[in-house]
Scaffold this motif. Structure first.
Motif, PDB file in Angstrom:
ATOM      1  N   GLN A 257       0.584 -19.261  -0.320  1.00  0.00           N
ATOM      2  CA  GLN A 257      -0.396 -18.064  -0.277  1.00  0.00           C
ATOM      3  C   GLN A 257      -1.539 -17.984   0.502  1.00  0.00           C
ATOM      4  N   LEU A 258      -1.138 -18.353   1.723  1.00  0.00           N
ATOM      5  CA  LEU A 258      -1.379 -17.971   2.625  1.00  0.00           C
ATOM      6  C   LEU A 258      -0.886 -17.023   3.056  1.00  0.00           C
ATOM      7  N   ALA A 259      -1.120 -16.911   4.750  1.00  0.00           N
ATOM      8  CA  ALA A 259      -0.325 -16.187   5.756  1.00  0.00           C
ATOM      9  C   ALA A 259       0.266 -16.327   7.124  1.00  0.00           C
ATOM     10  N   ASP A 260       0.404 -17.984   6.708  1.00  0.00           N
ATOM     11  CA  ASP A 260       0.066 -18.478   8.509  1.00  0.00           C
ATOM     12  C   ASP A 260       1.851 -18.680   8.078  1.00  0.00           C
ATOM     13  N   ARG A 261       3.058 -18.358   9.501  1.00  0.00           N
ATOM     14  CA  ARG A 261       4.481 -18.912   9.599  1.00  0.00           C
ATOM     15  C   ARG A 261       5.039 -20.338   9.731  1.00  0.00           C
ATOM     16  N   LYS A 262       3.321 -21.246   9.919  1.00  0.00           N
ATOM     17  CA  LYS A 262       4.127 -22.306  11.051  1.00  0.00           C
ATOM     18  C   LYS A 262       3.956 -23.054   9.436  1.00  0.00           C
ATOM     19  N   LEU A 263       3.262 -22.695   8.435  1.00  0.00           N
ATOM     20  CA  LEU A 263       2.467 -23.807   7.276  1.00  0.00           C
ATOM     21  C   LEU A 263       3.762 -23.503   6.165  1.00  0.00           C
ATOM     22  N   PHE A 264       4.194 -22.122   6.458  1.00  0.00           N
ATOM     23  CA  PHE A 264       5.439 -22.074   5.272  1.00  0.00           C
ATOM     24  C   PHE A 264       6.221 -20.774   6.098  1.00  0.00           C
ATOM     25  N   ASP A 265       7.936 -20.826   5.245  1.00  0.00           N
ATOM     26  CA  ASP A 265       8.439 -20.357   5.680  1.00  0.00           C
ATOM     27  C   ASP A 265       9.443 -18.778   5.110  1.00  0.00           C
ATOM     28  N   PHE A 266       8.520 -17.997   5.558  1.00  0.00           N
ATOM     29  CA  PHE A 266       8.390 -16.712   4.965  1.00  0.00           C
ATOM     30  C   PHE A 266       9.281 -15.963   5.298  1.00  0.00           C
ATOM     31  N   ALA A 267       9.765 -15.869   6.022  1.00  0.00           N
ATOM     32  CA  ALA A 267      10.730 -15.353   6.870  1.00  0.00           C
ATOM     33  C   ALA A 267      12.333 -15.630   5.427  1.00  0.00           C
ATOM     34  N   ALA A 268      12.332 -16.865   5.539  1.00  0.00           N
ATOM     35  CA  ALA A 268      13.730 -17.795   4.639  1.00  0.00           C
ATOM     36  C   ALA A 268      13.043 -17.568   3.328  1.00  0.00           C
ATOM     37  N   LEU A 269      11.681 -17.094   2.571  1.00  0.00           N
ATOM     38  CA  LEU A 269      11.743 -16.778   1.323  1.00  0.00           C
ATOM     39  C   LEU A 269      12.761 -15.340   0.128  1.00  0.00           C
ATOM     40  N   GLY A 270      13.581 -15.215   0.371  1.00  0.00           N
ATOM     41  CA  GLY A 270      14.056 -14.791  -0.350  1.00  0.00           C
ATOM     42  C   GLY A 270      15.197 -13.907   0.057  1.00  0.00           C
ATOM     43  N   ALA A 271      15.608 -14.322   1.227  1.00  0.00           N
ATOM     44  CA  ALA A 271      16.614 -13.972   1.974  1.00  0.00           C
ATOM     45  C   ALA A 271      18.109 -14.378   1.549  1.00  0.00           C
ATOM     46  N   ARG A 272      18.632 -13.300   1.969  1.00  0.00           N
ATOM     47  CA  ARG A 272      20.340 -13.378   0.919  1.00  0.00           C
ATOM     48  C   ARG A 272      21.470 -13.960   2.184  1.00  0.00           C
ATOM     49  N   THR A 273      22.004 -14.828   1.882  1.00  0.00           N
ATOM     50  CA  THR A 273      23.459 -15.659   2.694  1.00  0.00           C
ATOM     51  C   THR A 273      23.605 -14.434   3.587  1.00  0.00           C
ATOM     52  N   GLY A 274      23.520 -14.441   4.537  1.00  0.00           N
ATOM     53  CA  GLY A 274      24.576 -13.859   5.233  1.00  0.00           C
ATOM     54  C   GLY A 274      24.458 -11.822   6.088  1.00  0.00           C
ATOM     55  N   ALA A 275      23.368 -11.975   5.747  1.00  0.00           N
ATOM     56  CA  ALA A 275      22.659 -10.963   5.794  1.00  0.00           C
ATOM     57  C   ALA A 275      21.975 -10.796   6.946  1.00  0.00           C
ATOM     58  N   ALA A 276      22.339  -9.457   7.504  1.00  0.00           N
ATOM     59  CA  ALA A 276      22.282  -9.386   8.914  1.00  0.00           C
ATOM     60  C   ALA A 276      20.264  -9.031   8.716  1.00  0.00           C
ATOM     61  N   ARG A 277      19.754  -9.625  10.373  1.00  0.00           N
ATOM     62  CA  ARG A 277      18.223  -9.530  10.177  1.00  0.00           C
ATOM     63  C   ARG A 277      18.055  -8.477  11.344  1.00  0.00           C
ATOM     64  N   ALA A 278      16.942  -7.501  11.430  1.00  0.00           N
ATOM     65  CA  ALA A 278      16.339  -6.867  12.693  1.00  0.00           C
ATOM     66  C   ALA A 278      15.779  -7.903  13.118  1.00  0.00           C
ATOM     67  N   ASP A 279      15.926  -7.799  14.132  1.00  0.00           N
ATOM     68  CA  ASP A 279      13.953  -8.544  15.169  1.00  0.00           C
ATOM     69  C   ASP A 279      13.302  -7.748  15.360  1.00  0.00           C
ATOM     70  N   VAL A 280      12.401  -8.507  15.359  1.00  0.00           N
ATOM     71  CA  VAL A 280      11.154  -7.694  15.657  1.00  0.00           C
ATOM     72  C   VAL A 280      10.911  -6.828  16.419  1.00  0.00           C
ATOM     73  N   HIS A 281      11.484  -6.829  17.501  1.00  0.00           N
ATOM     74  CA  HIS A 281      11.638  -5.633  19.050  1.00  0.00           C
ATOM     75  C   HIS A 281      12.444  -3.888  18.503  1.00  0.00           C
ATOM     76  N   GLY A 282      13.050  -4.571  17.328  1.00  0.00           N
ATOM     77  CA  GLY A 282      13.637  -3.460  16.048  1.00  0.00           C
ATOM     78  C   GLY A 282      12.622  -2.525  16.049  1.00  0.00           C
ATOM     79  N   TRP A 283      11.620  -3.012  15.201  1.00  0.00           N
ATOM     80  CA  TRP A 283      10.948  -3.542  13.238  1.00  0.00           C
ATOM     81  C   TRP A 283       9.965  -2.156  14.171  1.00  0.00           C
TER      82      TRP A 283
END
Length: 294
Positions: A257-283
């Motif tokens: 319920q906070l925003a620390d990416r080191k304490l909680f894996d927000f990137a993996a939350l709800g991610a679909r298996t096999g779906a491509a992810r854009a890197d930070v530079h693209g965004w």
């Protein structure tokens, strides 16, 4: 016919009753903190850092009272760092500890001269003073088989540190009741973690401890810690229970319920298996605009 009870006797009994309740409350809170965080174990040699202030006197006094009935056996050694402040009453602590029969040691190290030489006039001295003091105490602990280093920080110190870090350091951290030193050699405990400063002040006055004021940093009224202390005191007066609620929140953290990416894996939350992810530079670069005439 029974003789009337004089008002002075009733008042004395009331004061004695309140003092007994206060002592019982502090003993219970210290015992609870020790149990909750497993601060002291069988055979520990506990170094109580005694500055001569109300907090460290209260810490030693409460630990002494618990020692006799504790479920484990442990030693207490009071240690004071004589920083060679001008006018420091060197006899006060040895006289007090000797009268109580408490094993003690005084470390003599002139940190005072270092602090006043290095820190510009008008600037806060507490940070450097604390580092030098901690180094001297840690060295003595390592050389004398100390297994626990007990400090006199209380609940209000922990809250003040939390808000100092929040307001001025942009991070969520405070003083933990128990920690491992950065070099991994020392376990530091804060048995007064559940105790209010106002209760400690009342207890110190009731016990008539020979308080030694710190004139090195205590006179610097511009310290941010003092400002935080005034804020907490105002909250306690205007909104009873608020500070207690904030303190409980420090032990009831929900990382998701906070925003620390080191304490909680927000990137993996709800991610679909096999779906491509854009890197930070693209965004950050974004998509190029489409040519309207194309």
């Amino acid at each position: 016919m029974s003789s009337p009870v004089c008002p002075e006797s009733r008042l004395d009994r009331k004061r004695a009753h309140e003092a007994a309740r206060l002592a019982k409350r502090l003993r219970h809170q210290v015992g609870q903190a020790i149990a909750d965080y497993q601060m002291i174990e069988e055979g520990d040699r506990v170094m109580v850092c005694l500055s001569g202030g109300k907090d460290s006197y209260t810490l030693l006094d409460i630990l002494l009272s618990l020692q006799a009935k504790a479920p484990v056996r442990f030693e207490l050694i009071a240690v004071n760092l004589d920083q060679k402040q001008p006018g420091f009453p060197e006899h006060v602590l040895p006289d007090y500890l000797g009268a109580r029969g408490v094993p003690f040691h005084v470390i003599e190290q002139d940190t005072y001269s270092t602090v006043v030489r290095v820190v510009p006039e008008g600037r806060t001295m507490c940070s450097l003073c604390s580092r030098l003091r901690r180094g001297a105490l840690y060295r003595w602990a390592a050389e004398n088989g100390i297994t626990r280093i007990a400090l006199g920080h209380h609940r209000d110190d922990i809250l003040a540190t939390f808000f100092l870090n929040l307001f001025h350091g942009a991070n969520l951290k405070a003083m933990p009741p128990k920690l491992l030193s950065d070099d991994g050699r020392h376990v530091v405990i804060r048995p007064l973690a559940y105790c209010r400063e106002s209760d400690i002040a009342a207890y110190a006055q009731e016990r008539a401890f020979p308080i030694i004021p710190c004139n090195l940093c205590g006179s610097q009224e511009n310290l941010q810690r003092k400002a935080i202390g005034r804020m907490l005191a105002d909250w306690d007066a205007q909104h009873p229970g608020r500070c207690e609620s904030i303190f409980r929140a420090l032990g009831n953290v929900a990382p998701s319920q906070l925003a620390d990416r080191k304490l909680f894996d927000f990137a993996a939350l709800g991610a679909r298996t096999g779906a491509a992810r854009a890197d930070v530079h693209g965004w950050l670069a974004g998509e190029p605009e489409t040519d309207a005439g194309a």
